[in-house]
Design an enzyme around this catalytic site. Structure first.
Site, PDB file in Angstrom:
ATOM      1  N   CYS A 266     -16.237  10.600  30.759  1.00 28.70           N
ATOM      2  CA  CYS A 266     -15.476  11.470  31.674  1.00 28.70           C
ATOM      3  C   CYS A 266     -14.414  10.674  32.425  1.00 28.70           C
ATOM      4  O   CYS A 266     -14.566   9.475  32.660  1.00 28.70           O
ATOM      5  CB  CYS A 266     -16.429  12.120  32.666  1.00 28.70           C
ATOM      6  SG  CYS A 266     -15.687  13.544  33.484  1.00 28.70           S
TER       7      CYS A 266
ATOM      8  N   ASP B  64     -26.258  16.230  37.568  1.00 30.73           N
ATOM      9  CA  ASP B  64     -25.582  15.073  38.142  1.00 30.73           C
ATOM     10  C   ASP B  64     -26.285  14.736  39.458  1.00 30.73           C
ATOM     11  O   ASP B  64     -27.030  15.559  40.012  1.00 30.73           O
ATOM     12  CB  ASP B  64     -24.109  15.430  38.401  1.00 30.73           C
ATOM     13  CG  ASP B  64     -23.229  14.213  38.665  1.00 30.73           C
ATOM     14  OD1 ASP B  64     -23.706  13.061  38.581  1.00 30.73           O
ATOM     15  OD2 ASP B  64     -22.031  14.431  38.961  1.00 30.73           O
TER      16      ASP B  64
HETATM   17  O1  LIG Z   1     -15.072  11.687  38.214  1.00 28.82           O
HETATM   18  C1  LIG Z   1     -14.468  12.249  39.139  1.00 28.82           C
HETATM   19  O2  LIG Z   1     -13.542  11.686  39.760  1.00 28.82           O
HETATM   20  C2  LIG Z   1     -14.870  13.619  39.551  1.00 28.82           C
HETATM   21  C3  LIG Z   1     -14.148  14.249  40.548  1.00 28.82           C
HETATM   22  C4  LIG Z   1     -14.495  15.511  40.959  1.00 28.82           C
HETATM   23  C5  LIG Z   1     -15.569  16.146  40.390  1.00 28.82           C
HETATM   24  C6  LIG Z   1     -16.305  15.528  39.385  1.00 28.82           C
HETATM   25  C7  LIG Z   1     -15.952  14.262  38.963  1.00 28.82           C
HETATM   26  N1  LIG Z   1     -16.681  13.629  37.972  1.00 28.82           N
HETATM   27  C8  LIG Z   1     -17.749  14.299  37.319  1.00 28.82           C
HETATM   28  C9  LIG Z   1     -18.299  13.710  36.098  1.00 28.82           C
HETATM   29  O3  LIG Z   1     -18.379  14.355  35.061  1.00 28.82           O
HETATM   30  C10 LIG Z   1     -18.907  12.359  36.158  1.00 28.82           C
HETATM   31  O4  LIG Z   1     -18.966  11.849  34.869  1.00 28.82           O
HETATM   32  C11 LIG Z   1     -20.309  12.457  36.726  1.00 28.82           C
HETATM   33  O5  LIG Z   1     -20.236  12.921  38.046  1.00 28.82           O
HETATM   34  C12 LIG Z   1     -20.960  11.074  36.745  1.00 28.82           C
HETATM   35  O6  LIG Z   1     -20.187  10.167  37.443  1.00 28.82           O
HETATM   36  P1  LIG Z   1     -20.662   8.658  37.563  1.00 28.82           P
HETATM   37  O7  LIG Z   1     -21.879   8.649  38.402  1.00 28.82           O
HETATM   38  O8  LIG Z   1     -19.513   7.971  38.188  1.00 28.82           O
HETATM   39  O9  LIG Z   1     -20.900   8.177  36.162  1.00 28.82           O
END
Ligand SMILES: O=C(O)c1ccccc1NCC(=O)[C@H](O)[C@H](O)COP(=O)(O)O
Length: 216
Positions: A13, A136
């Protein structure tokens, strides 16, 4: 209880450059996520997203991530980017999820934030209206973003879930295999765990993540 033996589907992502997008596809990612949320360091404009989607189309599924988007914003993404999926990562109600799915005519994934087992109840109303639930981590209280915070949660709380789900929240090349083993996730999603700084994806970390997710 779901005890899965097949390799999980992998989503990377928050990709925002052609090079890192190519790295994700080359590594074998199944889905690539494009973030439409101006406060995010991973935000892409419609023009950027259109070019990235053209690069990915037919090679990996394209996921457009929105946060409480208006109909106009959804329409603009659908027209410019033509994603295969929309990921709804705000406080969209089940009714709103159903309406977005009908309007856009693509697969829809709803993110549900978890900290404890009690939070699982929040996912139930979405079961009939979404194509996939993304579990999440709940964002920290002072977080500027509803996702992409690099925070993990207790994966054991997902063991009783029978339906296939996607897992995210603080995953990395070092912990993704254990997370899949413990949670039984059918799919995994990562953002900050494959970055060297917020918004800067790293090709080697992406490859390591996909490999670790698949080789358990
Ligand atoms: O990634 C972002 O900046 C974001 C911003 C706003 C809403 C969602 C967002 N990300 C969501 C995702 O799909 C991420 O992959 C997920 O939350 C996991 O994140 P991480 O813990 O950093 O791998």
């Amino acid at each position: 209880m779901s005890l899965r033996s097949e390799a999980p589907l992998v989503k990377i992502c928050g990709l925002s450059t052609p090079d890192t997008l190519e790295a994700a596809i080359t590594a074998g990612a199944d889905q690539i996520g494009l973030v439409f949320f101006p406060k995010s360091p991973r935000h892409v404009s419609l023009e950027q997203a259109r070019a990235l989607a053209d690069q990915a189309r037919g090679r990996a599924a394209i996921v457009g991530l929105t946060v409480d988007a208006t109909d106009g914003a959804i329409d603009a993404i659908m027209e410019a980017v033509r994603p295969d999926w929309l990921q709804l990562h705000g406080s969209e109600t089940p009714e709103r999820v159903a309406a977005v799915k009908q309007r856009a005519g693509v697969f829809v994934m709803k993110a549900v934030g978890l900290a404890t087992a009690a939070d699982l109840a929040a996912a139930e109303p979405y079961a009939q209206v979404t194509d996939r639930i993304l579990f999440d981590a709940k964002p920290p209280k002072d977080a500027a973003l509803p996702g992409g915070n690099g925070v993990a949660f207790d994966w054991t709380i997902l063991k009783p879930i029978d339906e296939p789900f996607m897992l995210s929240g603080g995953l990395s090349p070092d912990n993704v295999a254990e997370a899949v083993r413990i949670s039984g996730a059918a799919a995994v999603d990562v953002s900050s765990g494959v970055e060297t700084e917020p918004g800067r994806k790293d090709a080697a970390l992406i490859a390591a993540f996909v490999h670790a997710a698949r080789c358990r």
